[in-house]
Motif scaffolding. Structure first.
Motif, PDB file in Angstrom:
ATOM      1  N   GLY A  53      30.900  77.760  29.436  1.00  0.00           N
ATOM      2  CA  GLY A  53      30.978  77.204  27.995  1.00  0.00           C
ATOM      3  C   GLY A  53      31.854  75.862  27.936  1.00  0.00           C
ATOM      4  O   GLY A  53      32.529  75.506  28.924  1.00  0.00           O
ATOM      5  N   ARG A  54      31.580  75.254  26.882  1.00  0.00           N
ATOM      6  CA  ARG A  54      32.416  73.916  26.632  1.00  0.00           C
ATOM      7  C   ARG A  54      33.922  73.975  26.716  1.00  0.00           C
ATOM      8  O   ARG A  54      34.438  73.283  27.484  1.00  0.00           O
ATOM      9  N   ASP A  55      34.320  75.099  25.971  1.00  0.00           N
ATOM     10  CA  ASP A  55      35.912  75.267  26.282  1.00  0.00           C
ATOM     11  C   ASP A  55      36.478  75.465  27.489  1.00  0.00           C
ATOM     12  O   ASP A  55      37.371  74.788  27.993  1.00  0.00           O
ATOM     13  N   ARG A  56      35.774  76.164  28.291  1.00  0.00           N
ATOM     14  CA  ARG A  56      36.157  76.454  29.656  1.00  0.00           C
ATOM     15  C   ARG A  56      35.956  75.277  30.623  1.00  0.00           C
ATOM     16  O   ARG A  56      37.082  74.816  31.253  1.00  0.00           O
ATOM     17  N   LEU A  57      35.024  74.411  30.510  1.00  0.00           N
ATOM     18  CA  LEU A  57      34.663  73.264  31.007  1.00  0.00           C
ATOM     19  C   LEU A  57      36.185  72.072  30.667  1.00  0.00           C
ATOM     20  O   LEU A  57      36.484  71.512  31.556  1.00  0.00           O
ATOM     21  N   ALA A  58      36.160  72.185  29.303  1.00  0.00           N
ATOM     22  CA  ALA A  58      37.429  71.338  29.006  1.00  0.00           C
ATOM     23  C   ALA A  58      38.713  71.543  29.512  1.00  0.00           C
ATOM     24  O   ALA A  58      39.624  70.984  30.077  1.00  0.00           O
ATOM     25  N   ASP A  59      38.888  73.044  29.445  1.00  0.00           N
ATOM     26  CA  ASP A  59      40.218  73.761  30.000  1.00  0.00           C
ATOM     27  C   ASP A  59      40.377  73.479  31.441  1.00  0.00           C
ATOM     28  O   ASP A  59      41.267  73.067  31.871  1.00  0.00           O
ATOM     29  N   GLU A  60      39.101  73.749  32.224  1.00  0.00           N
ATOM     30  CA  GLU A  60      39.225  73.295  33.826  1.00  0.00           C
ATOM     31  C   GLU A  60      39.301  71.861  34.116  1.00  0.00           C
ATOM     32  O   GLU A  60      40.291  71.691  35.107  1.00  0.00           O
ATOM     33  N   ALA A  61      38.930  70.899  33.283  1.00  0.00           N
ATOM     34  CA  ALA A  61      39.073  69.539  33.673  1.00  0.00           C
ATOM     35  C   ALA A  61      40.699  69.072  33.408  1.00  0.00           C
ATOM     36  O   ALA A  61      41.396  68.806  33.934  1.00  0.00           O
ATOM     37  N   GLU A  62      40.962  69.868  32.189  1.00  0.00           N
ATOM     38  CA  GLU A  62      42.595  69.556  31.917  1.00  0.00           C
ATOM     39  C   GLU A  62      43.297  70.099  32.939  1.00  0.00           C
ATOM     40  O   GLU A  62      44.356  69.274  33.436  1.00  0.00           O
ATOM     41  N   ALA A  63      43.088  71.269  33.359  1.00  0.00           N
ATOM     42  CA  ALA A  63      43.963  71.785  34.431  1.00  0.00           C
ATOM     43  C   ALA A  63      43.765  70.884  36.093  1.00  0.00           C
ATOM     44  O   ALA A  63      44.785  70.991  36.683  1.00  0.00           O
ATOM     45  N   GLN A  64      42.941  70.293  36.235  1.00  0.00           N
ATOM     46  CA  GLN A  64      42.781  69.412  37.134  1.00  0.00           C
ATOM     47  C   GLN A  64      43.324  67.962  36.815  1.00  0.00           C
ATOM     48  O   GLN A  64      42.988  67.074  37.464  1.00  0.00           O
ATOM     49  N   PHE A  65      43.939  67.838  35.669  1.00  0.00           N
ATOM     50  CA  PHE A  65      44.505  66.610  35.222  1.00  0.00           C
ATOM     51  C   PHE A  65      43.500  65.284  35.279  1.00  0.00           C
ATOM     52  O   PHE A  65      43.605  64.337  35.484  1.00  0.00           O
ATOM     53  N   ALA A  66      42.165  66.125  34.581  1.00  0.00           N
ATOM     54  CA  ALA A  66      41.203  64.912  34.294  1.00  0.00           C
ATOM     55  C   ALA A  66      41.696  63.729  33.322  1.00  0.00           C
ATOM     56  O   ALA A  66      42.569  64.208  32.314  1.00  0.00           O
ATOM     57  N   ASP A  67      41.025  62.792  33.113  1.00  0.00           N
ATOM     58  CA  ASP A  67      41.285  61.804  32.178  1.00  0.00           C
ATOM     59  C   ASP A  67      41.274  62.285  30.909  1.00  0.00           C
ATOM     60  O   ASP A  67      40.254  62.967  30.541  1.00  0.00           O
ATOM     61  N   ASN A  68      42.009  61.760  29.869  1.00  0.00           N
ATOM     62  CA  ASN A  68      42.124  62.303  28.684  1.00  0.00           C
ATOM     63  C   ASN A  68      40.841  61.976  27.882  1.00  0.00           C
ATOM     64  O   ASN A  68      40.223  62.954  26.884  1.00  0.00           O
ATOM     65  N   ASP A  69      39.856  61.023  28.107  1.00  0.00           N
ATOM     66  CA  ASP A  69      38.834  60.587  27.513  1.00  0.00           C
ATOM     67  C   ASP A  69      37.738  61.727  28.153  1.00  0.00           C
ATOM     68  O   ASP A  69      36.747  62.100  27.141  1.00  0.00           O
ATOM     69  N   LEU A  70      37.568  62.073  29.168  1.00  0.00           N
ATOM     70  CA  LEU A  70      36.644  63.083  29.663  1.00  0.00           C
ATOM     71  C   LEU A  70      36.942  64.325  29.043  1.00  0.00           C
ATOM     72  O   LEU A  70      35.877  64.990  28.278  1.00  0.00           O
TER      73      LEU A  70
END
Length: 79
Positions: free
Chosen positions: A30-47
């Motif tokens: 899901g969208r939220d899990r994708l965003a949470d996963e990206a955040e956990a990996q220190f992805a760019d805030n824009d992503l």
């Protein structure tokens, strides 16, 4: 809530950059899990913001995520 102003363009990362963050085993997801996963990996805030702007849906593959992000970048609905 996105970190960018509403009229600012969304930067669409390359498929390769997304593949480095989202292994195939993550899908369907899901969208939220994708965003949470990206955040956990220190992805760019824009992503992270762009991922959160996608429709709340279950994405079966990285290709579906790429299509949704391209639509968000174009100013339309994600998927």
């Amino acid at each position: 809530m996105p970190d960018r102003p509403p009229d600012a363009p969304v930067s669409v990362p390359t498929r390769g950059a997304l593949a480095a963050r989202f292994p195939a085993t993550l899908f369907p997801c899901g969208r939220d899990r994708l965003a949470d996963e990206a955040e956990a990996q220190f992805a760019d805030n824009d992503l992270v913001a762009a991922l959160r702007e996608m429709p709340d849906a279950s994405y079966r593959s990285l290709d579906e995520v790429c299509i949704a992000l391209e639509r968000v970048a174009a100013g339309g609905e994600g998927a």
